[in-house]
Enzyme design. Structure first.
Site, PDB file in Angstrom:
ATOM      1  N   MET A   1      -8.841   8.524  -0.105  1.00  0.00           N
ATOM      2  CA  MET A   1      -9.606   8.992   1.061  1.00  0.00           C
ATOM      3  C   MET A   1     -10.132  10.404   0.809  1.00  0.00           C
ATOM      4  O   MET A   1      -9.429  11.229   0.223  1.00  0.00           O
ATOM      5  CB  MET A   1      -8.710   9.007   2.298  1.00  0.00           C
ATOM      6  CG  MET A   1      -8.055   7.673   2.593  1.00  0.00           C
ATOM      7  SD  MET A   1      -7.174   7.730   4.155  1.00  0.00           S
ATOM      8  CE  MET A   1      -6.345   6.126   4.127  1.00  0.00           C
TER       9      MET A   1
ATOM     10  N   MET B   1     -12.125   4.903  -0.211  1.00  0.00           N
ATOM     11  CA  MET B   1     -12.713   5.232   1.099  1.00  0.00           C
ATOM     12  C   MET B   1     -13.357   6.594   0.958  1.00  0.00           C
ATOM     13  O   MET B   1     -12.920   7.593   1.555  1.00  0.00           O
ATOM     14  CB  MET B   1     -11.610   5.232   2.171  1.00  0.00           C
ATOM     15  CG  MET B   1     -11.160   3.835   2.545  1.00  0.00           C
ATOM     16  SD  MET B   1      -9.533   3.820   3.346  1.00  0.00           S
ATOM     17  CE  MET B   1      -8.486   3.827   1.901  1.00  0.00           C
TER      18      MET B   1
ATOM     19  N   MET C   1     -11.428  -5.117   6.344  1.00  0.00           N
ATOM     20  CA  MET C   1     -10.555  -4.157   7.031  1.00  0.00           C
ATOM     21  C   MET C   1     -10.194  -4.720   8.391  1.00  0.00           C
ATOM     22  O   MET C   1     -11.085  -5.064   9.188  1.00  0.00           O
ATOM     23  CB  MET C   1     -11.252  -2.804   7.212  1.00  0.00           C
ATOM     24  CG  MET C   1     -11.449  -1.988   5.946  1.00  0.00           C
ATOM     25  SD  MET C   1      -9.951  -1.673   4.982  1.00  0.00           S
ATOM     26  CE  MET C   1      -8.889  -0.855   6.167  1.00  0.00           C
TER      27      MET C   1
ATOM     28  N   SER D   1       0.851  -1.191   0.000  1.00  0.00           N
ATOM     29  CA  SER D   1       0.000   0.000   0.000  1.00  0.00           C
ATOM     30  C   SER D   1       0.883   1.235   0.000  1.00  0.00           C
ATOM     31  O   SER D   1       1.680   1.449   0.923  1.00  0.00           O
ATOM     32  CB  SER D   1      -0.889   0.011   1.251  1.00  0.00           C
ATOM     33  OG  SER D   1      -1.401   1.315   1.443  1.00  0.00           O
TER      34      SER D   1
ATOM     35  N   ASP E   1      -4.758   3.812  -1.749  1.00  0.00           N
ATOM     36  CA  ASP E   1      -5.814   4.235  -0.816  1.00  0.00           C
ATOM     37  C   ASP E   1      -6.322   5.622  -1.165  1.00  0.00           C
ATOM     38  O   ASP E   1      -5.578   6.600  -1.117  1.00  0.00           O
ATOM     39  CB  ASP E   1      -5.265   4.233   0.614  1.00  0.00           C
ATOM     40  CG  ASP E   1      -5.045   2.831   1.130  1.00  0.00           C
ATOM     41  OD1 ASP E   1      -6.005   2.042   1.104  1.00  0.00           O
ATOM     42  OD2 ASP E   1      -3.911   2.519   1.531  1.00  0.00           O
TER      43      ASP E   1
ATOM     44  N   HIS F   1      -8.602   1.344  -3.563  1.00  0.00           N
ATOM     45  CA  HIS F   1      -9.487   1.164  -2.409  1.00  0.00           C
ATOM     46  C   HIS F   1     -10.143   2.515  -2.128  1.00  0.00           C
ATOM     47  O   HIS F   1      -9.504   3.416  -1.598  1.00  0.00           O
ATOM     48  CB  HIS F   1      -8.622   0.662  -1.236  1.00  0.00           C
ATOM     49  CG  HIS F   1      -9.325   0.587   0.076  1.00  0.00           C
ATOM     50  ND1 HIS F   1      -8.649   0.432   1.278  1.00  0.00           N
ATOM     51  CD2 HIS F   1     -10.644   0.636   0.407  1.00  0.00           C
ATOM     52  CE1 HIS F   1      -9.509   0.398   2.272  1.00  0.00           C
ATOM     53  NE2 HIS F   1     -10.722   0.529   1.780  1.00  0.00           N
TER      54      HIS F   1
ATOM     55  N   ASP G   1      -6.668  -5.866   4.974  1.00  0.00           N
ATOM     56  CA  ASP G   1      -6.006  -4.553   4.919  1.00  0.00           C
ATOM     57  C   ASP G   1      -5.945  -3.935   6.311  1.00  0.00           C
ATOM     58  O   ASP G   1      -6.976  -3.645   6.912  1.00  0.00           O
ATOM     59  CB  ASP G   1      -6.805  -3.654   3.964  1.00  0.00           C
ATOM     60  CG  ASP G   1      -6.174  -2.294   3.734  1.00  0.00           C
ATOM     61  OD1 ASP G   1      -5.090  -2.022   4.272  1.00  0.00           O
ATOM     62  OD2 ASP G   1      -6.797  -1.501   2.998  1.00  0.00           O
TER      63      ASP G   1
ATOM     64  N   HIS H   1      -1.571  -1.421  -4.050  1.00  0.00           N
ATOM     65  CA  HIS H   1      -2.780  -0.975  -3.355  1.00  0.00           C
ATOM     66  C   HIS H   1      -2.735   0.548  -3.187  1.00  0.00           C
ATOM     67  O   HIS H   1      -1.775   1.096  -2.654  1.00  0.00           O
ATOM     68  CB  HIS H   1      -2.847  -1.663  -1.995  1.00  0.00           C
ATOM     69  CG  HIS H   1      -4.101  -1.417  -1.227  1.00  0.00           C
ATOM     70  ND1 HIS H   1      -5.272  -2.133  -1.437  1.00  0.00           N
ATOM     71  CD2 HIS H   1      -4.389  -0.526  -0.236  1.00  0.00           C
ATOM     72  CE1 HIS H   1      -6.208  -1.702  -0.608  1.00  0.00           C
ATOM     73  NE2 HIS H   1      -5.700  -0.731   0.131  1.00  0.00           N
TER      74      HIS H   1
END
Ligand code: DX5
Ligand code: ZN
Length: 224
Positions: A36, A67, A136, A7, A34, A65, A174, A32
């Protein structure tokens, strides 16, 4: 098969291409990413332009991913930027079936994510259409948090459900995956291991990735 998904949240963003290459040389096979939004989770990260730049630096699949609230609004943009896998949180998708089909319509693998407090049962009506389920093992928002062991019950449940019903999703985990937790994670049945701090938090990402993957594979061999 076990896959390591480094990640980039814990990477040095000023040297992102180089760090991703090092993690890949150490055995990472999925990157990966992330995303956000400061609403669904209390942190901000990056958007499609960074995914587009990453796309030029690696041939590995980019696992985005999300979020974020209202992911449908951004899925086409992430797919166009080069995402290969896109996952969305169950907690923010009132029309989860539609959202997962939207991801697939952009030729991406579709994943659904559950927070530590969200039960597997909330996914019962979509497990037949997802390519992967992301459990998660920390509350999302930050890297380098402490692994929550109780979340492994959900990984085991997903393994059992897949066998019982003949589903074919893969199981990703994760949060807090590191040398001291990876064996139990793999023994529970997780197949795609996201790791941020353990790969990029210190030292050489190539060595860190290789050590983590080795520990994971050894744990699989001991499983029988
Ligand atoms: C947390 C992110 C994770 C994070 C994991 O909200 O979804 O992907 O990078 O970081 P570590 O491996 O450091 O717990
Ligand atoms: Zn993540």
């Amino acid at each position: 098969m076990i896959e390591l998904a480094p990640s980039i949240l814990s990477a040095d963003f000023a040297r992102l291409g180089e760090q991703v290459s090092a993690a890949a040389l150490g055995g990472g096979t999925v990157i990966h990413v992330d995303i956000m939004d400061g609403h669904f989770v209390p942190n901000l990260t990056l958007g499609p332009p960074v995914v587009k730049s990453l796309r030029k630096t690696t041939d590995l699949p980019l696992d985005c991913h999300l979020m974020i609230e209202n992911p449908d609004q951004y899925i086409p943009e992430f797919a166009a930027a080069g995402a290969n896998w896109i996952s969305v949180h169950q907690e923010v998708c009132p029309h989860l079936n539609r959202t997962l089909h939207l991801i697939k319509s952009h030729d991406c693998q579709a994943g659904v994510v559950i927070n530590p407090a969200t039960p597997v049962e909330t996914l019962s009506e979509v497990l037949d259409i997802v390519d992967y389920v992301l459990v998660m093992s920390v509350n999302p928002g930050f890297g380098a948090q402490k692994f929550i062991p109780g979340t492994l019950t959900k990984v085991r449940r997903l393994v059992d459900l897949r066998a019982e019903k003949g589903f074919d999703y893969r199981i990703e985990i994760d949060g807090g995956v590191a040398l001291d937790t990876v064996a139990e994670v793999v023994r529970a049945g997780a197949e795609i291991l996201v790791a941020g701090n353990a790969v990029f938090g210190h030292g050489d990402p190539k060595i860190n990735a290789a050590q983590l993957l080795k520990a994971a594979v050894e744990a699989t061999l001991l499983k029988v």
